[in-house]
Design an enzyme around this catalytic site. Structure first.
Site, mmCIF file in Angstrom:
data_model
loop_
_atom_site.group_PDB
_atom_site.id
_atom_site.type_symbol
_atom_site.label_atom_id
_atom_site.label_comp_id
_atom_site.label_asym_id
_atom_site.label_seq_id
_atom_site.Cartn_x
_atom_site.Cartn_y
_atom_site.Cartn_z
ATOM 1 N N ASP A 105 86.813 18.775 16.859
ATOM 2 C CA ASP A 105 87.171 17.395 16.554
ATOM 3 C C ASP A 105 88.310 17.413 15.533
ATOM 4 O O ASP A 105 89.321 18.069 15.738
ATOM 5 C CB ASP A 105 85.922 16.636 16.066
ATOM 6 C CG ASP A 105 86.166 15.173 15.777
ATOM 7 O OD1 ASP A 105 86.226 14.371 16.726
ATOM 8 O OD2 ASP A 105 86.303 14.822 14.584
ATOM 9 N N TYR A 212 92.000 9.422 9.103
ATOM 10 C CA TYR A 212 92.522 8.563 10.169
ATOM 11 C C TYR A 212 93.684 7.711 9.672
ATOM 12 O O TYR A 212 94.662 7.489 10.393
ATOM 13 C CB TYR A 212 91.416 7.643 10.686
ATOM 14 C CG TYR A 212 90.366 8.345 11.509
ATOM 15 C CD1 TYR A 212 90.537 8.545 12.870
ATOM 16 C CD2 TYR A 212 89.186 8.805 10.922
ATOM 17 C CE1 TYR A 212 89.569 9.171 13.633
ATOM 18 C CE2 TYR A 212 88.215 9.440 11.673
ATOM 19 C CZ TYR A 212 88.417 9.623 13.027
ATOM 20 O OH TYR A 212 87.457 10.260 13.777
ATOM 21 N N HIS A 266 81.119 15.619 23.632
ATOM 22 C CA HIS A 266 81.936 15.962 22.472
ATOM 23 C C HIS A 266 81.202 16.928 21.540
ATOM 24 O O HIS A 266 81.830 17.702 20.826
ATOM 25 C CB HIS A 266 82.262 14.664 21.723
ATOM 26 C CG HIS A 266 83.190 14.826 20.577
ATOM 27 N ND1 HIS A 266 84.541 15.063 20.731
ATOM 28 C CD2 HIS A 266 82.974 14.786 19.232
ATOM 29 C CE1 HIS A 266 85.118 15.163 19.534
ATOM 30 N NE2 HIS A 266 84.194 14.988 18.616
#
Length: 285
Positions: A105, A212, A266
């Site tokens: 990730d 982010y 994931h």
């Protein structure tokens, strides 16, 4: 925390301190494991022991902003160049001239970037469900379905609100996100308690979200190619990332291959730990 054979220490880098989990022989091949959002070192709990038992010297940090590591203020502190620089600074602090690097990730994005920027320091690269940052913008322009999957990134740009949303009721939204996007049983109740404790560390949620917030500032044109041997492990049932991102990332690799996990999501390291460990050991050791 009861992960057999793991010891902990705090390592001072030039501009911050990282909390790290370590295992394996001191003489083993140095191997750094980089977790993603919203995990911390404990995201590698199924991998650390087997990798160490194979003879690797495993170092799994809480990355900056996460867990018990430092959480610097400001978005500039979370620029991808800084995050990749932490990998090299950590290797330096441990006395590792070169390392084998594994990332999942967000940790995968950092691992890709470190491998592109510091090829002389990374011997081998293993990526779990994470695209190379250099291909994401172009891929999303040509695949609107991926853009739709990534709309939560826009929500994360709002100051303050996501922190309140994600920490409410002992981080109920994040706990639910982990359990609803993974195979049943991948995250036990006791595991989620440990994640909650990490998420509620002072400043942690803002630090985690700042990854982010800083990403949208990143210029990603013409990324350097990835020169070292590269293994991409990809769970096809990922609800956030299309499998095409793995194929697009592979085009930047001089010596890469993809191992598909058709029935994993994931969270393949949690859902298929034995197979993931076997693939990593075969590639890294």
């Amino acid at each position: 925390m009861d992960v057999a054979g793991v010891t902990f220490r705090r390592i001072a880098l030039p501009d911050l301190g990282l909390h790290v989990a370590e295992a394996g022989p001191d003489s083993g091949v140095p191997t750094i494991l980089l977790h993603g959002f919203p995990e911390f070192w404990y995201g590698w709990r199924h991998q650390i022991g087997p990798l160490a038992a194979s003879g690797l010297r495993v170092v799994a940090p809480d990355q900056r902003g996460y867990g018990l590591s430092d959480k610097p203020d400001g978005l500039d502190a979370y620029h991808l160049d800084r995050l990749a620089g932490d990998v090299i600074a950590l290797a330096d602090s441990c006395g590792f001239p070169t390392v084998r690097l594994v990332g999942h990730d967000w940790g995968g994005l950092v691992a890709w970037w470190a491998a592109s920027l510091y090829p002389e320091r990374i011997e081998r690269l293993a990526i779990l469900n994470a695209p190379h940052p250099g291909i994401v913008g172009d891929y999303m322009r040509h695949h609107p379905g991926q853009w739709l999957r990534s709309t939560y990134v826009g929500l994360f740009q709002i100051p303050g609100l996501p922190e309140r949303l994600l920490t409410a009721d002992r981080c109920r939204v994040l706990r639910r996100a982990l359990t609803t996007t993974s195979r049943p049983g991948a995250f036990a109740a006791a595991d989620l308690d440990r994640y909650v404790a990490a998420w509620l560390q002072p400043g942690a949620m803002t630090g985690m979200l700042n990854w982010y917030r800083a990403l949208v500032r990143l210029p990603r044109a013409n990324p350097p190619r990835v020169r070292m041997p590269t293994l991409i492990l990809w769970g096809r049932q990922d609800t956030a990332l299309q499998a095409g991102l793995a194929e697009a990332s592979l085009t930047l690799c001089d010596d890469g291959r993809i191992r598909w996990y058709d029935h994993a999501s994931h969270w393949l390291a949690h859902e298929e730990p034995d197979a993931v460990n076997a693939d990593l050991i075969d590639f890294l050791a």
